[in-house]
Design a protein around this motif. Structure first.
Motif, PDB file in Angstrom:
ATOM      1  N   VAL A 272      -6.024   1.425   5.252  1.00 22.25           N
ATOM      2  CA  VAL A 272      -7.248   1.556   6.042  1.00 22.25           C
ATOM      3  C   VAL A 272      -8.465   1.230   5.175  1.00 22.25           C
ATOM      4  O   VAL A 272      -9.380   0.511   5.603  1.00 22.25           O
ATOM      5  CB  VAL A 272      -7.367   2.964   6.662  1.00 22.25           C
ATOM      6  CG1 VAL A 272      -8.732   3.199   7.251  1.00 22.25           C
ATOM      7  CG2 VAL A 272      -6.286   3.165   7.721  1.00 22.25           C
ATOM      8  N   GLN A 273      -8.494   1.721   3.950  1.00 19.46           N
ATOM      9  CA  GLN A 273      -9.621   1.441   3.059  1.00 19.46           C
ATOM     10  C   GLN A 273      -9.720  -0.056   2.771  1.00 19.46           C
ATOM     11  O   GLN A 273     -10.821  -0.627   2.768  1.00 19.46           O
ATOM     12  CB  GLN A 273      -9.515   2.209   1.757  1.00 19.46           C
ATOM     13  CG  GLN A 273     -10.700   1.923   0.848  1.00 19.46           C
ATOM     14  CD  GLN A 273     -10.798   2.875  -0.323  1.00 19.46           C
ATOM     15  OE1 GLN A 273     -10.117   3.878  -0.375  1.00 19.46           O
ATOM     16  NE2 GLN A 273     -11.651   2.540  -1.257  1.00 19.46           N
ATOM     17  N   ALA A 274      -8.589  -0.715   2.541  1.00 20.00           N
ATOM     18  CA  ALA A 274      -8.607  -2.151   2.281  1.00 20.00           C
ATOM     19  C   ALA A 274      -9.141  -2.911   3.496  1.00 20.00           C
ATOM     20  O   ALA A 274      -9.929  -3.855   3.352  1.00 20.00           O
ATOM     21  CB  ALA A 274      -7.206  -2.637   1.921  1.00 20.00           C
TER      22      ALA A 274
ATOM     23  N   TYR B 224       0.850  -1.182   0.000  1.00 17.93           N
ATOM     24  CA  TYR B 224       0.000   0.000   0.000  1.00 17.93           C
ATOM     25  C   TYR B 224       0.887   1.233   0.000  1.00 17.93           C
ATOM     26  O   TYR B 224       1.858   1.311   0.738  1.00 17.93           O
ATOM     27  CB  TYR B 224      -0.929  -0.021   1.218  1.00 17.93           C
ATOM     28  CG  TYR B 224      -1.838  -1.225   1.204  1.00 17.93           C
ATOM     29  CD1 TYR B 224      -2.979  -1.234   0.424  1.00 17.93           C
ATOM     30  CD2 TYR B 224      -1.529  -2.362   1.930  1.00 17.93           C
ATOM     31  CE1 TYR B 224      -3.803  -2.338   0.383  1.00 17.93           C
ATOM     32  CE2 TYR B 224      -2.353  -3.470   1.901  1.00 17.93           C
ATOM     33  CZ  TYR B 224      -3.487  -3.453   1.122  1.00 17.93           C
ATOM     34  OH  TYR B 224      -4.301  -4.545   1.078  1.00 17.93           O
ATOM     35  N   GLN B 225       0.546   2.181  -0.837  1.00 14.74           N
ATOM     36  CA  GLN B 225       1.345   3.386  -0.975  1.00 14.74           C
ATOM     37  C   GLN B 225       1.142   4.337   0.200  1.00 14.74           C
ATOM     38  O   GLN B 225       2.048   5.070   0.568  1.00 14.74           O
ATOM     39  CB  GLN B 225       1.004   4.096  -2.288  1.00 14.74           C
ATOM     40  CG  GLN B 225       1.235   3.241  -3.519  1.00 14.74           C
ATOM     41  CD  GLN B 225       2.683   2.805  -3.653  1.00 14.74           C
ATOM     42  OE1 GLN B 225       3.593   3.587  -3.431  1.00 14.74           O
ATOM     43  NE2 GLN B 225       2.887   1.557  -4.015  1.00 14.74           N
ATOM     44  N   THR B 226      -0.056   4.331   0.764  1.00 11.29           N
ATOM     45  CA  THR B 226      -0.353   5.230   1.874  1.00 11.29           C
ATOM     46  C   THR B 226      -1.110   4.474   2.959  1.00 11.29           C
ATOM     47  O   THR B 226      -1.667   3.392   2.713  1.00 11.29           O
ATOM     48  CB  THR B 226      -1.234   6.413   1.417  1.00 11.29           C
ATOM     49  OG1 THR B 226      -2.514   5.906   1.008  1.00 11.29           O
ATOM     50  CG2 THR B 226      -0.589   7.202   0.286  1.00 11.29           C
ATOM     51  N   ASN B 227      -1.133   5.048   4.134  1.00 17.56           N
ATOM     52  CA  ASN B 227      -1.908   4.470   5.227  1.00 17.56           C
ATOM     53  C   ASN B 227      -3.394   4.473   4.893  1.00 17.56           C
ATOM     54  O   ASN B 227      -4.119   3.561   5.286  1.00 17.56           O
ATOM     55  CB  ASN B 227      -1.680   5.238   6.529  1.00 17.56           C
ATOM     56  CG  ASN B 227      -0.329   4.950   7.134  1.00 17.56           C
ATOM     57  OD1 ASN B 227       0.278   3.923   6.856  1.00 17.56           O
ATOM     58  ND2 ASN B 227       0.138   5.851   7.974  1.00 17.56           N
ATOM     59  N   GLU B 228      -3.841   5.484   4.158  1.00 14.64           N
ATOM     60  CA  GLU B 228      -5.244   5.566   3.787  1.00 14.64           C
ATOM     61  C   GLU B 228      -5.660   4.380   2.914  1.00 14.64           C
ATOM     62  O   GLU B 228      -6.763   3.860   3.041  1.00 14.64           O
ATOM     63  CB  GLU B 228      -5.550   6.888   3.069  1.00 14.64           C
ATOM     64  CG  GLU B 228      -5.507   8.109   3.967  1.00 14.64           C
ATOM     65  CD  GLU B 228      -4.084   8.606   4.257  1.00 14.64           C
ATOM     66  OE1 GLU B 228      -3.135   8.217   3.530  1.00 14.64           O
ATOM     67  OE2 GLU B 228      -3.935   9.363   5.219  1.00 14.64           O
TER      68      GLU B 228
END
Length: 58
Positions: free
Chosen positions: A26-28, A19-23
């Motif tokens: 979190v979405q996953a 994942y490139q970002t924490n967001e």
């Protein structure tokens, strides 16, 4: 409820993706939780998803 094998399999699915970002992570996780509660039909719950079963029991 999770048993140990199910938990390990679920965690592994997240670790295999980058994942490139924490967001994105979190979405996953949120998408998986939605799937787990609303779209995962269980034979032991008479073919209902966990949320459908809970609503029916209430």
């Amino acid at each position: 409820m999770y048993n140990e094998w199910t938990f390990q399999r679920s965690v592994k699915a997240f670790w295999q993706n980058e994942y490139q970002t924490n967001e994105q992570l979190v979405q996953a996780i949120e998408e998986y939780i939605h799937f787990y509660n609303f779209e995962r039909y269980q034979q032991r719950l008479n073919g209902l998803s966990p949320m459908e079963y809970r609503k029916k029991a209430a």
